[in-house]
Design an enzyme around this catalytic site. Structure first.
Site, PDB file in Angstrom:
ATOM      1  N   ASP A  51       4.533   2.177  -3.893  1.00  0.00           N
ATOM      2  CA  ASP A  51       3.628   2.164  -5.035  1.00  0.00           C
ATOM      3  C   ASP A  51       3.566   0.748  -5.603  1.00  0.00           C
ATOM      4  O   ASP A  51       4.603   0.089  -5.767  1.00  0.00           O
ATOM      5  CB  ASP A  51       4.131   3.149  -6.093  1.00  0.00           C
ATOM      6  CG  ASP A  51       3.302   3.094  -7.359  1.00  0.00           C
ATOM      7  OD1 ASP A  51       2.210   3.676  -7.370  1.00  0.00           O
ATOM      8  OD2 ASP A  51       3.753   2.440  -8.325  1.00  0.00           O
ATOM      9  N   GLY A  52       2.366   0.286  -5.921  1.00  0.00           N
ATOM     10  CA  GLY A  52       2.203  -1.089  -6.383  1.00  0.00           C
ATOM     11  C   GLY A  52       2.950  -1.398  -7.660  1.00  0.00           C
ATOM     12  O   GLY A  52       3.528  -2.490  -7.809  1.00  0.00           O
ATOM     13  N   ASP A  92      -6.825  -4.767  -5.177  1.00  0.00           N
ATOM     14  CA  ASP A  92      -7.948  -4.072  -4.528  1.00  0.00           C
ATOM     15  C   ASP A  92      -7.488  -2.672  -4.144  1.00  0.00           C
ATOM     16  O   ASP A  92      -7.507  -2.298  -2.976  1.00  0.00           O
ATOM     17  CB  ASP A  92      -8.394  -4.873  -3.299  1.00  0.00           C
ATOM     18  CG  ASP A  92      -9.646  -4.288  -2.660  1.00  0.00           C
ATOM     19  OD1 ASP A  92     -10.432  -3.631  -3.371  1.00  0.00           O
ATOM     20  OD2 ASP A  92      -9.840  -4.496  -1.443  1.00  0.00           O
ATOM     21  N   ASP A 143       0.863  -1.180   0.000  1.00  0.00           N
ATOM     22  CA  ASP A 143       0.000   0.000   0.000  1.00  0.00           C
ATOM     23  C   ASP A 143       0.901   1.233   0.000  1.00  0.00           C
ATOM     24  O   ASP A 143       1.931   1.255   0.685  1.00  0.00           O
ATOM     25  CB  ASP A 143      -0.922   0.023   1.225  1.00  0.00           C
ATOM     26  CG  ASP A 143      -2.134   0.929   1.021  1.00  0.00           C
ATOM     27  OD1 ASP A 143      -3.236   0.403   0.839  1.00  0.00           O
ATOM     28  OD2 ASP A 143      -1.937   2.170   1.003  1.00  0.00           O
TER      29      ASP A 143
END
Length: 267
Positions: free
Chosen positions: A124-125, A144, A97
């Site tokens: 950051d993803g 998600d 996250d």
């Protein structure tokens, strides 16, 4: 939440966003800007998946019942981490996250597991998965990444889906929670996923705006649906979820009427 029994547990600002945590009866709620529900947890049974869309994301466990490595992009209050940590004691979980504040709230108020099997990454993803491509592949990737404005643009993108495809094991699965006020956004994302993953299933969460997408690196055949019907009791007993109704919904969403009737006849 217009109820006099609710109790304010936490209130803070995240930039211009108001963050509030309330307790009401048996449940704890995380809200953004007072009206956008982000998470819900049972205080008596924190493992329980209180929000319907999270339960539908766990239909993934039919296709990948024993994932060794799991990646979650978008931690929220940690509902999926809590659940997976308990029902899959052999798994290792990476949760990503970009918000340190969200991670702190999950730890402080929502029983985020403190375990050697759970690694939390404030990152950051897209950056995370880029830097981890050379590691052992994931068996299950759960996406998600939401706030009150909807899906995170940089995450729900062709680039990210390509990175996911390269980071999955040969029998792995990417599960995406899709929601948007604009149906064309969901259609565009579904189109991108179809180009990268031969196996595509979707399921509308009843009475909610969520659409759950299950993307697999192999085509979904008739026997998968037959096995799903036969094994739903085993799945229910093992994972403690209502696989009867979820299986019915998944079949209706992905098979035509005649195919559904044939599946019932042939078992």
């Amino acid at each position: 939440m217009q109820n006099q029994s609710k109790k304010l547990v936490h209130k803070s600002m995240w930039g211009e966003r108001l963050v509030e945590i309330y307790d009401r009866d048996d449940f704890r709620y995380l809200y953004f800007n007072s009206r956008f529900l982000q998470s819900k947890m049972s205080l008596r049974s924190p493992r329980h998946l209180a929000l319907p869309y999270t339960r539908y994301m766990m239909l993934s466990l039919f296709f990948v019942p024993n994932p060794k490595r799991i990646l979650l992009i978008g931690l929220g209050a940690g509902s999926l981490v809590r659940y997976l940590h308990e029902v899959l004691p052999e798994s290792k979980i990476d949760a990503v996250d970009h918000s340190e504040q969200v991670i702190d709230l999950a730890r402080g108020y929502f029983h985020l597991p403190d375990s050697a099997r759970v690694s939390i990454h404030c990152q950051d993803g897209v950056d995370y998965i880029k830097r981890n491509r050379t590691n052992e592949p994931y068996d299950l990737i759960l996406l998600d990444a939401f706030d009150e404005q909807g899906m995170a643009d940089g995450i729900y993108s062709r680039e990210f889906f390509e990175l996911c495809a390269r980071s999955l094991s040969p029998s792995g699965l990417l599960c995406c929670n899709l929601w948007s006020g604009k149906p064309e956004d969901v259609q565009n994302i579904s189109r991108e996923l179809t180009l990268l993953f031969p196996g595509q299933l979707t399921c509308n969460v009843p009475q909610r705006g969520n659409i759950i997408n299950y993307s697999l690196p192999y085509s979904v055949k008739w026997h998968h649906f037959s096995l799903l019907r036969r094994r739903k009791k085993m799945l229910r007993d093992r994972f403690g979820l209502d696989y009867d109704s979820m299986t019915t919904k998944l079949i209706k969403n992905n098979l035509g009427y005649l195919e559904q009737m044939l599946l019932l006849l042939l078992g």
